[in-house]
Scaffold this motif. Structure first.
Motif, PDB file in Angstrom:
ATOM      1  N   ILE A 502       0.834  -1.191   0.000  1.00 23.36           N
ATOM      2  CA  ILE A 502       0.000   0.000   0.000  1.00 23.36           C
ATOM      3  C   ILE A 502       0.872   1.246   0.000  1.00 23.36           C
ATOM      4  O   ILE A 502       1.882   1.322   0.710  1.00 23.36           O
ATOM      5  CB  ILE A 502      -0.927   0.025   1.247  1.00 23.36           C
ATOM      6  N   PHE A 503       0.459   2.251  -0.822  1.00 18.61           N
ATOM      7  CA  PHE A 503       1.112   3.557  -0.796  1.00 18.61           C
ATOM      8  C   PHE A 503       0.024   4.603  -0.577  1.00 18.61           C
ATOM      9  O   PHE A 503      -0.938   4.686  -1.334  1.00 18.61           O
ATOM     10  CB  PHE A 503       1.854   3.831  -2.101  1.00 18.61           C
ATOM     11  N   PHE A 504       0.179   5.424   0.471  1.00 19.44           N
ATOM     12  CA  PHE A 504      -0.860   6.382   0.830  1.00 19.44           C
ATOM     13  C   PHE A 504      -0.319   7.804   0.800  1.00 19.44           C
ATOM     14  O   PHE A 504       0.881   8.056   0.968  1.00 19.44           O
ATOM     15  CB  PHE A 504      -1.428   6.062   2.224  1.00 19.44           C
ATOM     16  N   LEU A 505      -1.240   8.742   0.594  1.00 17.66           N
ATOM     17  CA  LEU A 505      -0.947  10.175   0.640  1.00 17.66           C
ATOM     18  C   LEU A 505      -1.968  10.825   1.554  1.00 17.66           C
ATOM     19  O   LEU A 505      -3.174  10.817   1.245  1.00 17.66           O
ATOM     20  CB  LEU A 505      -1.012  10.783  -0.765  1.00 17.66           C
ATOM     21  N   LEU A 506      -1.515  11.365   2.680  1.00 19.92           N
ATOM     22  CA  LEU A 506      -2.404  11.971   3.665  1.00 19.92           C
ATOM     23  C   LEU A 506      -2.049  13.444   3.814  1.00 19.92           C
ATOM     24  O   LEU A 506      -0.895  13.797   4.085  1.00 19.92           O
ATOM     25  CB  LEU A 506      -2.274  11.272   5.019  1.00 19.92           C
ATOM     26  N   ASP A 507      -3.045  14.303   3.645  1.00 17.94           N
ATOM     27  CA  ASP A 507      -2.812  15.743   3.693  1.00 17.94           C
ATOM     28  C   ASP A 507      -3.591  16.360   4.849  1.00 17.94           C
ATOM     29  O   ASP A 507      -4.824  16.422   4.819  1.00 17.94           O
ATOM     30  CB  ASP A 507      -3.241  16.383   2.367  1.00 17.94           C
ATOM     31  N   GLU A 508      -2.868  16.797   5.873  1.00 18.09           N
ATOM     32  CA  GLU A 508      -3.483  17.498   7.007  1.00 18.09           C
ATOM     33  C   GLU A 508      -4.672  16.711   7.569  1.00 18.09           C
ATOM     34  O   GLU A 508      -5.805  17.183   7.581  1.00 18.09           O
ATOM     35  CB  GLU A 508      -3.935  18.901   6.588  1.00 18.09           C
ATOM     36  N   ILE A 509      -4.441  15.507   8.025  1.00 20.40           N
ATOM     37  CA  ILE A 509      -5.531  14.652   8.493  1.00 20.40           C
ATOM     38  C   ILE A 509      -6.109  15.153   9.813  1.00 20.40           C
ATOM     39  O   ILE A 509      -5.439  15.813  10.606  1.00 20.40           O
ATOM     40  CB  ILE A 509      -5.050  13.191   8.643  1.00 20.40           C
ATOM     41  N   PHE A 510      -7.377  14.805  10.012  1.00 19.62           N
ATOM     42  CA  PHE A 510      -8.138  15.142  11.225  1.00 19.62           C
ATOM     43  C   PHE A 510      -8.215  16.655  11.453  1.00 19.62           C
ATOM     44  O   PHE A 510      -8.107  17.138  12.581  1.00 19.62           O
ATOM     45  CB  PHE A 510      -7.537  14.458  12.463  1.00 19.62           C
ATOM     46  N   LYS A 511      -8.419  17.385  10.373  1.00 21.61           N
ATOM     47  CA  LYS A 511      -8.526  18.852  10.480  1.00 21.61           C
ATOM     48  C   LYS A 511      -9.766  19.272  11.270  1.00 21.61           C
ATOM     49  O   LYS A 511      -9.810  20.363  11.826  1.00 21.61           O
ATOM     50  CB  LYS A 511      -8.596  19.471   9.075  1.00 21.61           C
ATOM     51  N   GLY A 512     -10.785  18.402  11.278  1.00 15.51           N
ATOM     52  CA  GLY A 512     -12.067  18.801  11.862  1.00 15.51           C
ATOM     53  C   GLY A 512     -12.175  18.584  13.352  1.00 15.51           C
ATOM     54  O   GLY A 512     -13.296  18.551  13.885  1.00 15.51           O
ATOM     55  N   THR A 513     -11.060  18.457  14.062  1.00 21.04           N
ATOM     56  CA  THR A 513     -11.135  18.259  15.506  1.00 21.04           C
ATOM     57  C   THR A 513     -10.100  19.133  16.197  1.00 21.04           C
ATOM     58  O   THR A 513      -9.309  19.834  15.545  1.00 21.04           O
ATOM     59  CB  THR A 513     -10.921  16.775  15.865  1.00 21.04           C
TER      60      THR A 513
END
Length: 601
Positions: A502-513
């Protein structure tokens, strides 16, 4: 001006000049046609008034033949002009693609947008200013779908990617052929609809029309009826009941069974599609290719009698022409006398029996060629871009990688391997974090499609790509952006449990908390993905996450972007550097928005 641009401009000017010459010839021919008609009518009238009947008849026949010849010539020239116009537009569009005007292209692939897809929305594969809008030259229904599949579904076999690369390289060098192949599809007056119905129709043979009794009856009845009709007018010995009985029987045969009418209308409704398929396959089959992929596509087009596909489709196209006038009121008489519909059904069912099951395969071949031709455009326009090396060693390594859709994109080097599989990217607002993630993602998409990538060198293994970058509320399903983000992350976590590839790209995760929960949640997620063996990139403003490099024994590595200030203005160099970010610019940007930060309590 670079070489592709010069060539596009030269060809565009050439076809513009040819178009003007053809327009002039068409206008001249229109005048000649009018003069011929008026002169012929005048001459025939003169001979008739001077009682020279034979001369008058001869003049009328000569005028009619000349006029029809001129009409056909005129129509052929108009068709030729239309083809030249399309070629001119193809080269003009190619020129616009190179000069950055491709964002005006009409086909954006909006119908392929899918928020549930693992990465297409985040990487701008479809829609306004998308990868699809930039590269597509496909015009058939399946051709567009096939290009979409190339961009969204990575092949499982490395050999498939390598074969595509060779085909794309070869097609790239055949510019003139590609433009003419595309022009054949654009000759259709209307958008080409889905071929699904005609493919299903072609598979199902109604063998009742091929029975010997039906064949004999369909041939014998019209001959008998027409013979009796001619004899009735020639001699008084034949009663009118004989031809009338034949006409009544044939009328009953024709007007019983609505299914026949549906079948004939179905073929006629796909007449334009069929003609386009014929011309495109003829272009392909008459050209020699060397790559294994293209040779395999061509080999699959011949039937057991070694007859090429375009000739088989040409026969179907001819049958569609024969069906064209069946609803004409005048043609109704011919239909009854000859059992025209039955003759057409016999011919169609005979064609289906021999070639029908191959139609779907031929359409797929055209679609594959359109997709490969679209991707070949990238290689021709950007010969300096490299073809990726597909390796068995899991990871991604790139030298001077840039975003293919951003003109003058700043290039960076990256290396992500299994032993150090996650890059944590920090930096201030607008410094380039999200763009870097999309740069890597979209180049992976191109690599798996078999296309060149925007990099000096690029190597990667075949990975399953997942992203969580651009999530929003779904009011229709009453889903908030935070919950939508959680659903996407759940998808990535589930995939990492099922496969380490698996290759993932996560941008600014969990912004809504809140910041505390965001930090804790992000840390647990990254640790879990790392433990599962997944690789990827994470952008964040949370500088405290930088401690994970030490805690993970560098399985997670820190990189950052930075900004600098000059003449009281903020500037970015978009260069990726090792380590955690040491700068912040949020308050400066707030001041630029006109908010008095210094006056806040």
């Amino acid at each position: 001006m670079n070489e592709p641009k010069m060539l596009y401009q030269k060809r565009s000017d050439y076809y513009a000049a040819r178009k003007e010459k053809l327009s002039h010839r068409i206008n001249q021919l229109s005048n000649v046609r009018l003069i011929t008609f008026l002169a012929g009518c005048g001459l025939a009238s003169f001979f008739y008034m001077t009682h020279k009947t034979s001369w008058s008849l001869g003049s009328a026949i000569l005028t009619a033949v000349s006029f029809v010849t001129l009409v056909i010539w005129h129509q052929n020239l108009k068709t030729r002009k239309n083809y030249i116009q399309i070629l001119y537009e193809n080269y003009d569009q190619s020129l616009k693609r190179l000069t950055g005007e491709w964002k005006s292209f009409l086909d954006k692939g909006e119908d392929f947008k899918d928020p549930s897809h693992p990465f297409s929305e985040d990487l701008d594969l479809f829609g306004t200013n998308s990868l699809f809008q930039w590269i597509t030259t496909a015009k058939t229904f399946r051709g567009r779908e096939k290009l979409k599949e190339c961009l969204t579904v990575a092949p499982l076999e490395v050999e498939t990617i390598l074969e595509r690369q060779e085909a794309i390289k070869e097609l790239s060098g055949n510019l003139n052929w590609r433009q003419r192949f595309l022009a054949e599809a654009r000759m259709a007056k209307n958008p080409l609809n889905s071929p699904k119905a005609i493919i299903e129709w072609a598979k199902n043979v109604d063998s009742s029309y091929l029975r010997m009794g039906v064949l004999i009856l369909a041939r014998a009845l019209p001959i008998m009826t027409v013979s009796f009709l001619l004899l009735y007018f020639i001699t008084a010995k034949v009663s009118f009941w004989y031809p009338l009985t034949g006409i009544i029987i044939q009328s009953i045969i024709l007007f019983v069974g609505k299914q026949r009418g549906k079948a004939l209308n179905a073929v006629y409704s796909y007449k334009e599609n069929i003609r386009v398929y014929e011309k495109m396959l003829e272009r392909f089959e008459k050209r020699s290719f060397k790559s294994d992929c293209l040779q395999a596509l061509k080999k699959d087009l011949y039937d057991r009698d070694n007859k090429p596909a375009f000739e088989q489709i040409r026969k179907l196209s001819g049958l569609a022409d024969l069906i064209a006038n069946r609803n004409n009121a005048v043609f109704l008489i011919i239909n009854i006398l000859t059992l025209w519909d039955i003759q057409c059904m016999i011919a169609l069912e005979s064609w289906k029996e021999k070639s029908g099951r191959s139609l779907g395969r031929w359409v797929e071949t055209i679609a594959e060629l359109e997709a490969l031709s679209s991707l070949a455009t990238i290689h021709f326009d950007h010969p300096e871009w490299g073809f990726p090396k597909i390796t068995s060693e899991e990871g991604i390594t790139a030298v001077r990688i840039g975003h293919p859709l951003l003109s003058g994109s700043i290039c960076n080097d990256i290396s992500i391997q299994k032993r150090s599989g996650i890059l944590l990217i920090t930096g201030s607002n607008m410094s380039g974090k999200s763009t870097l993630l999309r740069t890597v993602g979209i180049n992976l998409v191109l690599a798996y499609a078999g296309a060149p990538v925007c990099a000096q060198t690029f190597s990667c293994s075949v990975l399953q790509l997942y992203t969580c970058m651009r999530v929003s509320d779904n009011l229709g399903e009453n889903i908030s952006s935070f919950y939508a983000e959680l659903l996407r992350i759940k998808q990535i976590v589930s995939a990492s449990k099922a496969s380490s590839n698996i290759f993932f790209l996560l941008d600014e995760i969990f912004k809504g908390t809140n910041s505390q929960d965001r930090h804790a949640g992000a840390k647990v997620l990254i640790q879990q993905l790392s433990k599962a063996g997944a690789m990827g990139m994470v952008s964040t403003h949370d500088l405290e996450l930088g401690d994970m490099e030490r805690e993970s024994d560098r399985r997670i590595r820190n990189y950052h972007f930075r900004e600098y200030y000059k003449n009281d203005e903020i500037h970015f160099d978009y260069k990726l550097r090792p380590g955690i970010s040491t700068t912040r610019n949020a308050m400066y940007l707030i001041k630029m928005a006109g908010i008095d930060v210094d006056g806040l309590a």
